[in-house]
Each structure stands twice: as structure tokens, then as C-alpha cells.
Design an enzyme around this catalytic site. Sequence first.
Site, mmCIF file in Angstrom:
data_model
loop_
_atom_site.group_PDB
_atom_site.id
_atom_site.type_symbol
_atom_site.label_atom_id
_atom_site.label_comp_id
_atom_site.label_asym_id
_atom_site.label_seq_id
_atom_site.Cartn_x
_atom_site.Cartn_y
_atom_site.Cartn_z
ATOM 1 N N HIS A 132 0.846 -1.187 0.000
ATOM 2 C CA HIS A 132 0.000 0.000 0.000
ATOM 3 C C HIS A 132 0.888 1.246 0.000
ATOM 4 O O HIS A 132 1.984 1.219 0.545
ATOM 5 C CB HIS A 132 -0.912 0.031 1.230
ATOM 6 C CG HIS A 132 -1.812 -1.155 1.343
ATOM 7 N ND1 HIS A 132 -2.949 -1.301 0.588
ATOM 8 C CD2 HIS A 132 -1.722 -2.273 2.104
ATOM 9 C CE1 HIS A 132 -3.534 -2.437 0.881
ATOM 10 N NE2 HIS A 132 -2.808 -3.056 1.804
ATOM 11 N N ALA A 179 16.535 -15.133 13.844
ATOM 12 C CA ALA A 179 15.089 -15.361 13.864
ATOM 13 C C ALA A 179 14.337 -14.113 14.320
ATOM 14 O O ALA A 179 14.776 -13.388 15.213
ATOM 15 C CB ALA A 179 14.757 -16.530 14.777
ATOM 16 N N ARG A 199 20.483 -5.410 12.181
ATOM 17 C CA ARG A 199 21.805 -4.788 12.187
ATOM 18 C C ARG A 199 22.873 -5.859 12.324
ATOM 19 O O ARG A 199 22.651 -6.886 12.959
ATOM 20 C CB ARG A 199 21.921 -3.784 13.337
ATOM 21 C CG ARG A 199 20.865 -2.693 13.325
ATOM 22 C CD ARG A 199 21.062 -1.727 14.489
ATOM 23 N NE ARG A 199 19.967 -0.758 14.580
ATOM 24 C CZ ARG A 199 19.899 0.342 13.845
ATOM 25 N NH1 ARG A 199 20.853 0.633 12.973
ATOM 26 N NH2 ARG A 199 18.867 1.173 13.994
#
Length: 205
Positions: A132, A179, A199
Amino acid sequence: MIAILKEIYWLFSRRIPSFWYCMCSGIGYDKTWRVEGRIYVKKRSWFAKRILGRQGGYLSIGRNFTCLNKMASNSIGLIQPCMFNYSMDGAKLTIGDNVGISGSTLNCTTSITIGDNTNIGSGCLITDTDSHPIHWIIRRENREPAPKSPIIIGNDVFIGARTIVLKGVTIGDGAVIGAGSVVSNDIPPRVIACGNPARVIKEIK
């Protein structure tokens, strides 16, 4: 005798089920693939292509592809079966050799490239579009399409479970994504990256 029994086991436990699920999913079939459970593929319909002149997208999968879409095959559980969405005209989803994916969504509107020997953990989302527009006025009036940009995932990459990879990202060869990360910027080769946004926390020597 043992060799014959092994071949019979692989025939009934791997090859025949893989063939069945590949045919149900409409992705073709390669005898080196191991597919457990159906892959849901969203693409242009026959009507849209023939009558409306839509081009559709392109899906390419290399050798030794493993796609696990059953609870029994995922030790940490399964949110959903894999979904490959390449319904936009000209979209290209390219999966290299020796790639493994578990219960993840690949949403391709421009281009997603996954290199060789890459593993994608259960419940990941890889999408090359924002879906969107960002500005609320544009979104409300639906005046223009959402921003989109190709994704490149290199060779020998490991993407941990429940990770989200966003548009325009390049993940370098040999990188590991922790994860639950959200990857919104490029990740260099041979590093460990995690967090939201992801990071680099360590180099892989």
C-alpha cells in the site's frame, strides 16, 4: 536387498508425494525436489492471460529444492504452508539450486532472486512491495501503486524463522539473519544480522 528397500522407501515416502504436491501446486516437477504438502501459488488465471492479455509472472526453481509444508517436518511448528505470489505482470521469482524453504510467503511483484544453498526458516515473509502507498491521502484515494523494488538473496544464506525481508534489500553471500528479524536495509556478505531493523552484530570469519 537393503538398497532395494531404501529405494522403495524413498519412492513411497518422498518421490510419489513430492510429485503429487508439485502437480497440485502447478509448479512443475523435478525428480530431485522434495516437496511435503502443497505449495499455494497465486498467479494470473487462464482467463486473464488469454482474454484480457495479461502477461503474468515467471517462476524458476533449481535442482534439489526442498519445501516443507507439514507440521511433522518443522520442529518449531508451522504458521502456514508456503505461498508463492507472482501474479503481477513481468514478476520474476527465481530460486537457485539446493534451496530449502519451510512454510513461508514469497510475494513477488518485480523480482525476487534466491541464490544457491540458501535456507529459509519457517514462517518467513519476503516481499518486494509495500503493498500500500505510504501517504494516507494517496492510500485513501488509491491514486498510484505501492512502492516496490527487487530483492536479492545471495548464496549460502540462512534466514531464521519468522523473519521479514522487505523491498529493495540485498543479502550478501553467506550471511545469517537471526530469527524474528526485520530486514529493511542491505546486509553485507558473511555476517550475522538480527533485530528490528536488522543490524550486523558479528562477522563470520
